[in-house]
Design a protein around this motif. Sequence first.
Motif, PDB file in Angstrom:
ATOM      1  N   ARG A  84       0.825  -1.481  -0.084  1.00 24.44           N
ATOM      2  CA  ARG A  84       0.159   0.200   0.214  1.00 24.44           C
ATOM      3  C   ARG A  84       0.453   1.060  -0.320  1.00 24.44           C
ATOM      4  O   ARG A  84       0.198   2.371  -0.077  1.00 24.44           O
ATOM      5  N   ALA A  85       2.018   1.194  -0.723  1.00 25.42           N
ATOM      6  CA  ALA A  85       3.179   2.375   0.284  1.00 25.42           C
ATOM      7  C   ALA A  85       3.689   3.037  -1.640  1.00 25.42           C
ATOM      8  O   ALA A  85       2.734   2.420  -2.180  1.00 25.42           O
ATOM      9  N   LYS A  86       2.776   4.485  -0.960  1.00 28.10           N
ATOM     10  CA  LYS A  86       3.398   4.952  -2.005  1.00 28.10           C
ATOM     11  C   LYS A  86       5.016   4.253  -3.553  1.00 28.10           C
ATOM     12  O   LYS A  86       6.079   4.021  -2.622  1.00 28.10           O
ATOM     13  N   PRO A  87       4.858   4.118  -4.638  1.00 24.30           N
ATOM     14  CA  PRO A  87       5.612   2.680  -5.436  1.00 24.30           C
ATOM     15  C   PRO A  87       6.646   4.515  -5.650  1.00 24.30           C
ATOM     16  O   PRO A  87       6.563   4.275  -6.985  1.00 24.30           O
ATOM     17  N   ASP A  88       7.409   4.541  -4.978  1.00 26.17           N
ATOM     18  CA  ASP A  88       8.016   6.665  -5.493  1.00 26.17           C
ATOM     19  C   ASP A  88       9.831   5.586  -5.216  1.00 26.17           C
ATOM     20  O   ASP A  88      10.459   6.421  -5.664  1.00 26.17           O
ATOM     21  N   GLY A  89       9.781   4.388  -5.143  1.00 24.09           N
ATOM     22  CA  GLY A  89      11.140   4.364  -4.351  1.00 24.09           C
ATOM     23  C   GLY A  89      11.840   4.321  -3.271  1.00 24.09           C
ATOM     24  O   GLY A  89      13.259   3.958  -3.053  1.00 24.09           O
ATOM     25  N   TYR A  90      11.150   4.450  -2.398  1.00 23.86           N
ATOM     26  CA  TYR A  90      11.435   5.382  -1.019  1.00 23.86           C
ATOM     27  C   TYR A  90      11.558   4.725   0.133  1.00 23.86           C
ATOM     28  O   TYR A  90      11.214   4.699   1.435  1.00 23.86           O
ATOM     29  N   SER A  91      10.192   3.523  -0.717  1.00 19.54           N
ATOM     30  CA  SER A  91       9.504   2.514   0.670  1.00 19.54           C
ATOM     31  C   SER A  91       9.726   1.250   0.025  1.00 19.54           C
ATOM     32  O   SER A  91       8.764   0.900  -0.880  1.00 19.54           O
ATOM     33  N   LEU A  92      11.328   0.526   0.288  1.00 21.17           N
ATOM     34  CA  LEU A  92      10.846  -0.868   0.158  1.00 21.17           C
ATOM     35  C   LEU A  92      10.461  -1.571   0.744  1.00 21.17           C
ATOM     36  O   LEU A  92       9.947  -1.109   1.901  1.00 21.17           O
ATOM     37  N   GLU A 115       0.285  -9.142  -8.578  1.00 19.34           N
ATOM     38  CA  GLU A 115      -0.410  -8.360  -9.261  1.00 19.34           C
ATOM     39  C   GLU A 115       0.151  -7.248  -7.802  1.00 19.34           C
ATOM     40  O   GLU A 115       0.691  -6.256  -9.278  1.00 19.34           O
ATOM     41  N   LYS A 116       0.547  -7.292  -6.904  1.00 19.60           N
ATOM     42  CA  LYS A 116       0.378  -6.145  -6.392  1.00 19.60           C
ATOM     43  C   LYS A 116       1.558  -5.099  -5.641  1.00 19.60           C
ATOM     44  O   LYS A 116       2.346  -3.984  -5.024  1.00 19.60           O
ATOM     45  N   LEU A 117       3.229  -6.450  -6.111  1.00 22.95           N
ATOM     46  CA  LEU A 117       4.306  -6.121  -5.610  1.00 22.95           C
ATOM     47  C   LEU A 117       5.251  -6.191  -6.828  1.00 22.95           C
ATOM     48  O   LEU A 117       4.965  -6.805  -7.534  1.00 22.95           O
ATOM     49  N   GLN A 118       6.402  -5.572  -7.255  1.00 19.63           N
ATOM     50  CA  GLN A 118       7.366  -5.993  -7.918  1.00 19.63           C
ATOM     51  C   GLN A 118       8.816  -6.078  -7.304  1.00 19.63           C
ATOM     52  O   GLN A 118       8.863  -5.718  -6.199  1.00 19.63           O
ATOM     53  N   TYR A 119       9.567  -6.985  -7.038  1.00 23.99           N
ATOM     54  CA  TYR A 119      10.330  -7.929  -7.398  1.00 23.99           C
ATOM     55  C   TYR A 119      11.727  -6.925  -7.781  1.00 23.99           C
ATOM     56  O   TYR A 119      11.846  -6.676  -8.849  1.00 23.99           O
ATOM     57  N   LEU A 120      12.465  -6.598  -7.159  1.00 22.10           N
ATOM     58  CA  LEU A 120      13.945  -5.738  -7.607  1.00 22.10           C
ATOM     59  C   LEU A 120      15.186  -6.979  -7.587  1.00 22.10           C
ATOM     60  O   LEU A 120      16.369  -6.992  -8.010  1.00 22.10           O
ATOM     61  N   GLY A 121      15.204  -8.296  -6.882  1.00 20.52           N
ATOM     62  CA  GLY A 121      15.813  -8.979  -6.449  1.00 20.52           C
ATOM     63  C   GLY A 121      15.328  -9.993  -5.673  1.00 20.52           C
ATOM     64  O   GLY A 121      15.781  -9.008  -4.123  1.00 20.52           O
ATOM     65  N   GLN A 122      16.237 -11.541  -5.652  1.00 18.91           N
ATOM     66  CA  GLN A 122      16.792 -11.882  -4.815  1.00 18.91           C
ATOM     67  C   GLN A 122      18.027 -12.196  -4.067  1.00 18.91           C
ATOM     68  O   GLN A 122      19.085 -11.490  -4.644  1.00 18.91           O
ATOM     69  N   ILE A 123      18.408 -11.213  -2.518  1.00 19.86           N
ATOM     70  CA  ILE A 123      19.694 -11.656  -2.207  1.00 19.86           C
ATOM     71  C   ILE A 123      20.479 -12.504  -1.025  1.00 19.86           C
ATOM     72  O   ILE A 123      21.356 -12.708  -0.489  1.00 19.86           O
ATOM     73  N   ALA A 124      19.211 -13.697  -0.776  1.00 18.53           N
ATOM     74  CA  ALA A 124      20.140 -14.505   0.324  1.00 18.53           C
ATOM     75  C   ALA A 124      19.213 -15.381  -0.095  1.00 18.53           C
ATOM     76  O   ALA A 124      17.987 -15.906  -0.937  1.00 18.53           O
ATOM     77  N   ALA A 259       6.153  -1.345  -3.667  1.00 22.24           N
ATOM     78  CA  ALA A 259       5.005  -1.922  -4.423  1.00 22.24           C
ATOM     79  C   ALA A 259       4.440  -1.047  -5.845  1.00 22.24           C
ATOM     80  O   ALA A 259       5.883  -1.034  -6.700  1.00 22.24           O
ATOM     81  N   ALA A 260       3.547  -2.367  -6.504  1.00 21.98           N
ATOM     82  CA  ALA A 260       3.865  -2.050  -7.682  1.00 21.98           C
ATOM     83  C   ALA A 260       2.997  -1.246  -8.387  1.00 21.98           C
ATOM     84  O   ALA A 260       2.391  -0.115  -8.029  1.00 21.98           O
ATOM     85  N   GLY A 261       3.653  -0.514  -8.994  1.00 24.84           N
ATOM     86  CA  GLY A 261       3.286   0.950 -10.154  1.00 24.84           C
ATOM     87  C   GLY A 261       4.518   1.743  -9.777  1.00 24.84           C
ATOM     88  O   GLY A 261       4.417   3.388 -10.390  1.00 24.84           O
ATOM     89  N   ALA A 262       5.990   1.402  -9.362  1.00 27.04           N
ATOM     90  CA  ALA A 262       6.856   2.583  -9.439  1.00 27.04           C
ATOM     91  C   ALA A 262       7.646   2.481 -10.856  1.00 27.04           C
ATOM     92  O   ALA A 262       7.389   1.752 -12.133  1.00 27.04           O
ATOM     93  N   PRO A 263       7.919   3.944 -10.903  1.00 28.25           N
ATOM     94  CA  PRO A 263       8.542   4.221 -12.590  1.00 28.25           C
ATOM     95  C   PRO A 263       9.050   3.519 -13.469  1.00 28.25           C
ATOM     96  O   PRO A 263      10.353   3.365 -11.656  1.00 28.25           O
ATOM     97  N   PRO A 264       9.321   3.437 -14.072  1.00 33.61           N
ATOM     98  CA  PRO A 264      10.654   2.462 -15.297  1.00 33.61           C
ATOM     99  C   PRO A 264      12.010   2.927 -14.557  1.00 33.61           C
ATOM    100  O   PRO A 264      12.417   1.991 -14.155  1.00 33.61           O
TER     101      PRO A 264
END
Length: 319
Positions: A84-92, A115-124, A259-264
């Motif tokens: 539910r956080a704003k998908p602006d890159g400041y709330s991961l 659908e509601k989350l976008q993934y940045l990659g696995q780290i562990a 959150a889904a919807g972050a700027p590309p």
Amino acid sequence: MLQGPTRAGLVLAAIVLSPFSVPAFAQSYPTKPIEINITYGAGGGVDLNFRAFAPFLEKELGQPVVIVNRGGAGGVTGWTFIARAKPDGYSLGNYNLPALSANYATGALPFDPVEKLQYLGQIAFDPVVVAVSGKSQFKTIADAVEFMKKNPGGLSYAATGIVSSDALTAKSIEVAAGVKFRIVNFDSGKEAITAALGGHVDAVGLTVSEAMPYVKDGSLRVIGVGGDQRDPQMPDTPTFKEQGFEIQFNGSARGVTIAAGAPPEVLEKLRAAVKKIATSPGYPEKAKELGLAAVYAAPEEVEKTIAGQIEWLKANLKR
């Protein structure tokens, strides 16, 4: 009256200065501190993992990275906040598999994580294990499976709830081997381990990082480990696969989400940073100190894994 070149120059300047100029936004991100919202309490394995990761992300992005713990309801409270956080890159946030998938498959998570989350990659990645007391008669998971086939319901197994990695390890073995554990649930992993150490249960589900201190002092014996290859920290322990059991959940995978919807452009920058940190010297060594392997997985691979886990869980959890 404005001359042609002057008019053109003003138009060009307006475009460059426009707040909607995508390149300018991409170059400016980030301009303030970034939060990583952790779906579990402070001091736990996930929390410590991301506190080790945060300084590297801070260095890569040039802004402070702050850990905020939002534990509760087995991770659901935190994941709901992240979605539910704003998908602006400041709330991961963190994701944990298979826990995220399992919470959705059981109906505890109120949204579809694909659908509601976008993934940045696995780290562990922390492989799962089945452990028994150092005095146990069982030397391998094959021994335990043979016992269960001869004594249905006769092997007790400590777990911490239906969507926990320990319970899902047991379910994976049950489906692969055609047997049934007698599950005994505890409120915490510490209580489950204590029960196994005291001989109050026959086996307990753990991860490599959780089991290693007890393996080193001989109080617990690991009889099977997840993964395609033996874990370097316990090279003498055969994998479940080596013992003839292709299990669904081989370990706990951790990574970063938004959150889904972050700027590309923001998404691209964050994904590149996560990949670089997970695959370059520095963070992997810190992860190893925590008993973890810094195994990177690309965002599209993470999404595919989640979708596959959800499908399997919906088909098998009620069996």
